[in-house]
Enzyme design. Structure first.
Site, PDB file in Angstrom:
ATOM      1  N   LYS A 104      12.514  14.530  23.652  1.00  0.00           N
ATOM      2  CA  LYS A 104      11.665  15.145  22.635  1.00  0.00           C
ATOM      3  C   LYS A 104      12.595  15.872  21.664  1.00  0.00           C
ATOM      4  O   LYS A 104      13.579  16.440  22.125  1.00  0.00           O
ATOM      5  CB  LYS A 104      10.720  16.176  23.278  1.00  0.00           C
ATOM      6  CG  LYS A 104       9.777  15.575  24.321  1.00  0.00           C
ATOM      7  CD  LYS A 104       9.045  16.704  25.074  1.00  0.00           C
ATOM      8  CE  LYS A 104       8.268  16.128  26.254  1.00  0.00           C
ATOM      9  NZ  LYS A 104       7.619  17.150  27.076  1.00  0.00           N
TER      10      LYS A 104
ATOM     11  N   LYS B  65      13.072  25.182  25.198  1.00  0.00           N
ATOM     12  CA  LYS B  65      11.866  24.646  25.826  1.00  0.00           C
ATOM     13  C   LYS B  65      11.619  23.195  25.403  1.00  0.00           C
ATOM     14  O   LYS B  65      11.666  22.885  24.215  1.00  0.00           O
ATOM     15  CB  LYS B  65      10.642  25.506  25.479  1.00  0.00           C
ATOM     16  CG  LYS B  65      10.647  26.832  26.219  1.00  0.00           C
ATOM     17  CD  LYS B  65       9.352  27.592  26.003  1.00  0.00           C
ATOM     18  CE  LYS B  65       9.389  28.908  26.771  1.00  0.00           C
ATOM     19  NZ  LYS B  65       8.276  29.779  26.380  1.00  0.00           N
TER      20      LYS B  65
ATOM     21  N   SER C 223       6.904  14.493  30.685  1.00  0.00           N
ATOM     22  CA  SER C 223       7.868  15.600  30.827  1.00  0.00           C
ATOM     23  C   SER C 223       9.297  15.128  30.654  1.00  0.00           C
ATOM     24  O   SER C 223       9.641  14.005  31.005  1.00  0.00           O
ATOM     25  CB  SER C 223       7.717  16.213  32.222  1.00  0.00           C
ATOM     26  OG  SER C 223       8.771  17.123  32.483  1.00  0.00           O
ATOM     27  N   ALA C 224      10.148  16.025  30.145  1.00  0.00           N
ATOM     28  CA  ALA C 224      11.572  15.724  30.009  1.00  0.00           C
ATOM     29  C   ALA C 224      12.305  15.921  31.331  1.00  0.00           C
ATOM     30  O   ALA C 224      13.441  15.495  31.494  1.00  0.00           O
ATOM     31  CB  ALA C 224      12.189  16.649  28.963  1.00  0.00           C
TER      32      ALA C 224
ATOM     33  N   GLU D 241       1.230  20.777  24.915  1.00  0.00           N
ATOM     34  CA  GLU D 241       2.648  21.150  24.892  1.00  0.00           C
ATOM     35  C   GLU D 241       2.851  22.642  24.701  1.00  0.00           C
ATOM     36  O   GLU D 241       2.051  23.299  24.046  1.00  0.00           O
ATOM     37  CB  GLU D 241       3.325  20.446  23.699  1.00  0.00           C
ATOM     38  CG  GLU D 241       4.122  19.224  24.045  1.00  0.00           C
ATOM     39  CD  GLU D 241       5.363  19.513  24.886  1.00  0.00           C
ATOM     40  OE1 GLU D 241       5.759  20.681  25.043  1.00  0.00           O
ATOM     41  OE2 GLU D 241       5.934  18.541  25.406  1.00  0.00           O
ATOM     42  N   ASP D 242       3.939  23.161  25.263  1.00  0.00           N
ATOM     43  CA  ASP D 242       4.278  24.572  25.020  1.00  0.00           C
ATOM     44  C   ASP D 242       5.581  24.696  24.243  1.00  0.00           C
ATOM     45  O   ASP D 242       6.153  25.774  24.154  1.00  0.00           O
ATOM     46  CB  ASP D 242       4.401  25.344  26.346  1.00  0.00           C
ATOM     47  CG  ASP D 242       5.634  24.940  27.131  1.00  0.00           C
ATOM     48  OD1 ASP D 242       6.006  23.749  27.092  1.00  0.00           O
ATOM     49  OD2 ASP D 242       6.244  25.812  27.768  1.00  0.00           O
TER      50      ASP D 242
ATOM     51  N   THR E  34       7.028  26.918  35.502  1.00  0.00           N
ATOM     52  CA  THR E  34       8.435  26.721  35.841  1.00  0.00           C
ATOM     53  C   THR E  34       9.372  27.105  34.697  1.00  0.00           C
ATOM     54  O   THR E  34      10.577  27.226  34.911  1.00  0.00           O
ATOM     55  CB  THR E  34       8.714  25.241  36.198  1.00  0.00           C
ATOM     56  OG1 THR E  34       7.952  24.437  35.301  1.00  0.00           O
ATOM     57  CG2 THR E  34       8.346  24.931  37.629  1.00  0.00           C
TER      58      THR E  34
ATOM     59  N   ASP F 210       2.468  17.937  29.096  1.00  0.00           N
ATOM     60  CA  ASP F 210       3.825  18.359  29.416  1.00  0.00           C
ATOM     61  C   ASP F 210       3.719  19.070  30.773  1.00  0.00           C
ATOM     62  O   ASP F 210       2.637  19.526  31.153  1.00  0.00           O
ATOM     63  CB  ASP F 210       4.304  19.314  28.315  1.00  0.00           C
ATOM     64  CG  ASP F 210       5.618  19.962  28.656  1.00  0.00           C
ATOM     65  OD1 ASP F 210       6.546  19.242  29.073  1.00  0.00           O
ATOM     66  OD2 ASP F 210       5.724  21.198  28.523  1.00  0.00           O
ATOM     67  N   LEU F 211       4.815  19.147  31.507  1.00  0.00           N
ATOM     68  CA  LEU F 211       4.763  19.773  32.838  1.00  0.00           C
ATOM     69  C   LEU F 211       5.196  21.247  32.807  1.00  0.00           C
ATOM     70  O   LEU F 211       4.379  22.150  33.024  1.00  0.00           O
ATOM     71  CB  LEU F 211       5.656  18.970  33.803  1.00  0.00           C
ATOM     72  CG  LEU F 211       5.770  19.522  35.221  1.00  0.00           C
ATOM     73  CD1 LEU F 211       4.458  19.445  35.975  1.00  0.00           C
ATOM     74  CD2 LEU F 211       6.844  18.744  35.991  1.00  0.00           C
ATOM     75  N   ASP F 212       6.493  21.465  32.507  1.00  0.00           N
ATOM     76  CA  ASP F 212       7.043  22.824  32.536  1.00  0.00           C
ATOM     77  C   ASP F 212       6.383  23.702  31.480  1.00  0.00           C
ATOM     78  O   ASP F 212       6.479  23.429  30.285  1.00  0.00           O
ATOM     79  CB  ASP F 212       8.555  22.788  32.263  1.00  0.00           C
ATOM     80  CG  ASP F 212       9.336  22.086  33.365  1.00  0.00           C
ATOM     81  OD1 ASP F 212       9.088  22.371  34.539  1.00  0.00           O
ATOM     82  OD2 ASP F 212      10.196  21.251  33.033  1.00  0.00           O
TER      83      ASP F 212
HETATM   84  C1  BG6 Z   1      11.606  20.354  30.093  1.00  0.00           C
HETATM   85  C2  BG6 Z   1      11.875  21.837  30.061  1.00  0.00           C
HETATM   86  O1  BG6 Z   1      10.327  20.128  30.585  1.00  0.00           O
HETATM   87  O2  BG6 Z   1      12.549  19.699  30.922  1.00  0.00           O
HETATM   88  C3  BG6 Z   1      13.314  22.112  29.663  1.00  0.00           C
HETATM   89  O3  BG6 Z   1      11.000  22.459  29.139  1.00  0.00           O
HETATM   90  C4  BG6 Z   1      14.270  21.349  30.580  1.00  0.00           C
HETATM   91  O4  BG6 Z   1      13.550  23.507  29.764  1.00  0.00           O
HETATM   92  C5  BG6 Z   1      13.916  19.860  30.555  1.00  0.00           C
HETATM   93  O5  BG6 Z   1      15.606  21.528  30.162  1.00  0.00           O
HETATM   94  C6  BG6 Z   1      14.792  19.050  31.500  1.00  0.00           C
HETATM   95  O6  BG6 Z   1      14.519  19.457  32.814  1.00  0.00           O
HETATM   96  P1  BG6 Z   1      15.422  19.164  34.063  1.00  0.00           P
HETATM   97  O7  BG6 Z   1      14.593  19.703  35.212  1.00  0.00           O
HETATM   98  O8  BG6 Z   1      15.605  17.692  34.154  1.00  0.00           O
HETATM   99  O9  BG6 Z   1      16.702  19.876  33.875  1.00  0.00           O
HETATM  100 MG    MG Z   2       7.183  22.612  28.430  1.00  0.00          MG
END
Ligand code: BG6
Ligand code: MG
Length: 211
Positions: free
Chosen positions: A144, A44, A113-114, A168-169, A16, A8-10
Site C-alpha cells: 500500500k 501505519k 493486510s500488509a 482502513e486506519d 495490534t 485492513d487488519l492491524d
Molecule cells: C501493516 C501495519 O498492517 O503491516 C504496519 O500497519 C506493518 O505497521 C505492516 O509494518 C507489515 O507488518 P509485518 O507484521 O509483516 O511486519
Molecule cells: Mg492498519
C-alpha cells in the site's frame, strides 16, 4: 451497490498497531533516538522494510541492506513476542458484530493486510472463520498505497473494485483503496482528507448510508 467488504487488519480489526509502535520505538531507542507516536502515524499500513526506511530517516541514519535486514528481523522478533500474549480481547469494539451483520446481509468478507504476521494474529484472535478471503503480506508483492492487496481481495470475493468498500486506519491504505476504485472508509479520530468516509469506530458505520 456494495457486495464486498475488505478489512485492513492491524488497527482496524485488532489492536495490534500499538505493538508495532512499541517494537519500532524499542529499535529506535537502541539506535539512540526517540520515536514518537506522531512519527509513527506515517508507518501505519506501510510494509516492514518501508517502515524501517521511514524510521531510519526520522533518526537521520543510513545502513547497508544487510544491516537493514537484521534490524527489521530484530523488530519483528520483538513484535512477534508481544503477539504471543494476545487473545480475542484484542479484537476491537464492534468488529465481530459488524462482521456478523454484514454476513447476514450477504456481503462477502475479506482481509487485506500488509502484515506477514496475519496468520498468527488470526489464530490468536480466532477471527479467521469470519472471512471468505484472506490476502496478506505473504501473498502480495506491492505495498500500500499500491492497490494490489485490495484488488486481490475483491477478485477473491468475485466482485469488481467498485462494488467493494475498504476499512482502513492508515493514509497509505486509503490511497490504495481509492486507487482500486473502492469506497474508502477511514477509521480514526483524526480526519483523512482522501477518504470517502471517516468514522471513529465500526458502530458509526451503521449510521451512514454507505450501503
Ligand atoms: C501493516 C501495519 O498492517 O503491516 C504496519 O500497519 C506493518 O505497521 C505492516 O509494518 C507489515 O507488518 P509485518 O507484521 O509483516 O511486519
Ligand atoms: Mg492498519
Amino acid at each position: 451497490r456494495i457486495q464486498g467488504a475488505i478489512f485492513d487488519l492491524d488497527g482496524v480489526l485488532v489492536d495490534t498497531a500499538k505493538y508495532h509502535y512499541l517494537a519500532w520505538k524499542r529499535l529506535a531507542a537502541e539506535l539512540g533516538f526517540d520515536f514518537t507516536e506522531k512519527d509513527n502515524e506515517a508507518l501505519k499500513g506501510v510494509s516492514r522494510m518501508a517502515s524501517l526506511d521511514l524510521l531510519l530517516k526520522a533518526g537521520g541514519l543510513t545502513f547497508c541492506s544487510e544491516k537493514k535486514e537484521e534490524l527489521a528481523a530484530k523488530k519483528n522478533a520483538w513484535y512477534v513476542e508481544y503477539l504471543q500474549q494476545i487473545t480475542e480481547d484484542e479484537v476491537l469494539d464492534y468488529v465481530t458484530d459488524t462482521l456478523t451483520r454484514l454476513r447476514r446481509l450477504g456481503i462477502g468478507l475479506a482481509i487485506g493486510s500488509a502484515s506477514k504476521n496475519t496468520p498468527l494474529i488470526l489464530e490468536k484472535t480466532k477471527l479467521a472463520p469470519y472471512f471468505d478471503v484472506i490476502i496478506d503480506g505473504n501473498c502480495t508483492s506491492k505495498a500500500k498505497p499500491d492497490p494490489e492487496v485490495f484488488l486481490l481481495g475483491a477478485k477473491g470475493l468475485g466482485y469488481p473494485g467498485e462494488e467493494c468498500m475498504v476499512f482502513e486506519d492508515s493514509e497509505a491504505g486509503i490511497l490504495a483503496a481509492n486507487a482500486g476504485g473502492m469506497v474508502s472508509i477511514y477509521l480514526g479520530t483524526s480526519s483523512c482528507a482522501d477518504a470517502d468516509f471517516t468514522i471513529s469506530n465500526l458502530s458509526e458505520f451503521w449510521e451512514t448510508d454507505i450501503m
